[in-house]
Design an enzyme around this catalytic site. Structure first.
Site, short mmCIF file in Angstrom:
data_model
loop_
_atom_site.label_atom_id
_atom_site.label_comp_id
_atom_site.label_asym_id
_atom_site.label_seq_id
_atom_site.Cartn_x
_atom_site.Cartn_y
_atom_site.Cartn_z
N HIS A 67 0.71 -1.34 0.05
CA HIS A 67 -0.04 -0.01 -0.05
C HIS A 67 0.99 1.18 0.11
CE1 HIS A 67 0.74 1.03 4.46
NE2 HIS A 67 0.63 -0.43 4.46
N ASP B 295 -0.78 4.35 0.68
CA ASP B 295 -1.16 5.24 1.76
C ASP B 295 -0.65 5.11 3.14
OD1 ASP B 295 -2.45 2.43 2.05
OD2 ASP B 295 -3.87 3.42 3.43
N ASP C 24 6.51 1.79 6.41
CA ASP C 24 5.12 1.29 6.52
C ASP C 24 4.47 1.85 5.36
OD1 ASP C 24 2.87 -0.22 6.81
OD2 ASP C 24 2.23 0.80 8.58
N GLU D 283 -5.10 0.62 2.81
CA GLU D 283 -4.85 -0.26 3.77
C GLU D 283 -4.69 0.26 5.23
OE1 GLU D 283 -2.59 -3.00 6.38
OE2 GLU D 283 -1.96 -0.80 6.12
#
Length: 390
Positions: A75, A77, A108, A142
């Site tokens: 992801h 986002d 992340d 996500e």
């Protein structure tokens, strides 16, 4: 710009990681992150297709037409930066200082996505076209509700005939050092909201009221006193946590009309979401016996527990990690949920990415050496994968 993104340039993941971090793609905004990624993938020969579901942008990309199909998933986002003044460096500046990459999404998981792209570039440089296909399944949802992201994207692409043989998700799986942990499963998650509605009244005349609090307490005692299990293979014991109890009744002399509570169950493969729902409904029926008000139980399963069985796929992942880091990674299932819970319905899936110590925190960061080493691990995975399954 595209001319600059040649094969040799893309073997280094750091420039792409910085460009991705500089796109402030706080859920559900894309802020150009998928444009940056598409540009890099198209330079490698991928066919990129964007899918937009409501306010969320998603990307599917594929290189090759043959089987087997190896899929990278992740992801772009990110969670909000919080108090930007508290950051040592700007959350979207992607500054490198003392060989550390700083910024929201560094661990992340924009760093991992850049490593995936670099791994493909290295594989193409070393071996030419893959002996099969490589796909990218990238969502912008996500970190949000996960409603308009991977779940819908998977359905959309498989409805068009796409199929996957194995998938690797780039979540930050390592707690302390790169090479600690490969996730081969996840616990399931069930959210519950219980609302008990009685009859407001004066505490001196309880016979004229119907107090919802004892009923709520009885229900919560029943479910918290129960041992769900002692664990399952590769899984820790399931746990149920009450997260809030709300009445909002200020006076001492008033029996309230309503009482609510919320709870969550993280469960292993000893249970299914449907099975836990049935058990909770049975406890509710027992708790409301003799109560003349309303008892409402709202239950939502956000993902069932799953386990990817050990075998050639997990073996090659472990071998690649050990070869590049010197660590023999543990195969675990701990932590929260991820989009792997949707992918497991389509193919075997595992997760391996960067160290997650600073994810979602102020001053999220990752060593530059970890990102480059992750690219080497992913490139090793591709080499081993097509030798094993092609």
């Amino acid at each position: 710009m595209c001319a600059m993104l040649d094969l040799s340039a893309l073997t280094d993941p750091i420039p792409l990681a910085r460009r991705l971090i500089q796109a402030p793609s706080v859920t559900p905004a894309d802020a150009g992150a998928l444009d940056v990624l598409s540009e890099a993938l198209e330079a490698l020969g991928f066919v990129c297709t964007r899918f937009r579901f409501e306010e969320v942008d998603n990307l599917y990309a594929r290189l090759g037409k043959a089987a087997p199909v190896f899929c990278f998933a992740g992801h772009t986002d990110v969670v909000p930066p919080g108090d930007e003044a508290a950051w040592s460096r700007g959350p979207f500046e992607a500054e490198i200082a003392d060989d550390v990459l700083w910024g929201r999404g560094a661990s992340d998981m924009k760093g991992a996505i850049a490593a995936m792209v670099a791994a493909v570039a290295r594989h193409l440089q070393a071996s030419g076209e893959p002996a099969g296909s490589i796909a990218f399944l990238i969502t912008g949802d996500e970190e949000g509700p996960a409603i308009n992201g991977t779940k819908k994207l998977l359905k959309a692409v498989t409805d068009k005939g796409e199929r996957f043989d194995h998938c690797l998700v780039g979540e930050p799986t390592n707690p302390h050092h790169l090479g600690d942990t490969i996730k081969v499963g996840r616990r399931g998650s069930l959210n519950g909201v219980v609302t008990v509605t009685g009859q407001q009244g004066h505490v001196a005349y309880p016979e004229k009221a119907e107090n919802p609090i004892p009923v709520l307490i009885d229900f919560l005692n029943r479910i918290t006193a129960h041992t769900l299990d002692e664990g399952a293979p590769h899984f820790q014991p399931s746990n149920l946590e009450v997260t809030t109890i709300d009445v909002g009744n200020a006076p001492h002399n008033v029996i309230p009309a309503k009482a609510t509570a919320k709870f969550n169950i993280r469960f292993n493969t000893a249970h299914t979401g449907d099975g836990l729902k049935q058990w909770l409904r049975e406890q509710a029926i027992a708790a409301e016996q003799g109560f003349f008000g309303d008892f409402d139980l709202d239950l939502t399963v956000t993902g069932d527990a799953f386990l990817t069985e050990t075998g050639p796929f997990t073996d090659l992942l472990r071998a690649a990690v050990k070869e590049q880091t010197g660590h023999d990674p543990a195969l675990t299932t701990g932590g929260g949920t991820s989009d792997a819970r949707f992918i497991k319905d389509y193919c075997p899936v595992a997760e391996f990415g960067l160290v997650g110590e600073t994810m979602h925190q102020v001053d999220e960061r990752v060593p530059v050496s970890d990102v480059t080493r992750l690219a080497a691990i992913y490139a090793d995975v591709l080499q081993r994968y097509f030798k094993t399954f092609a």
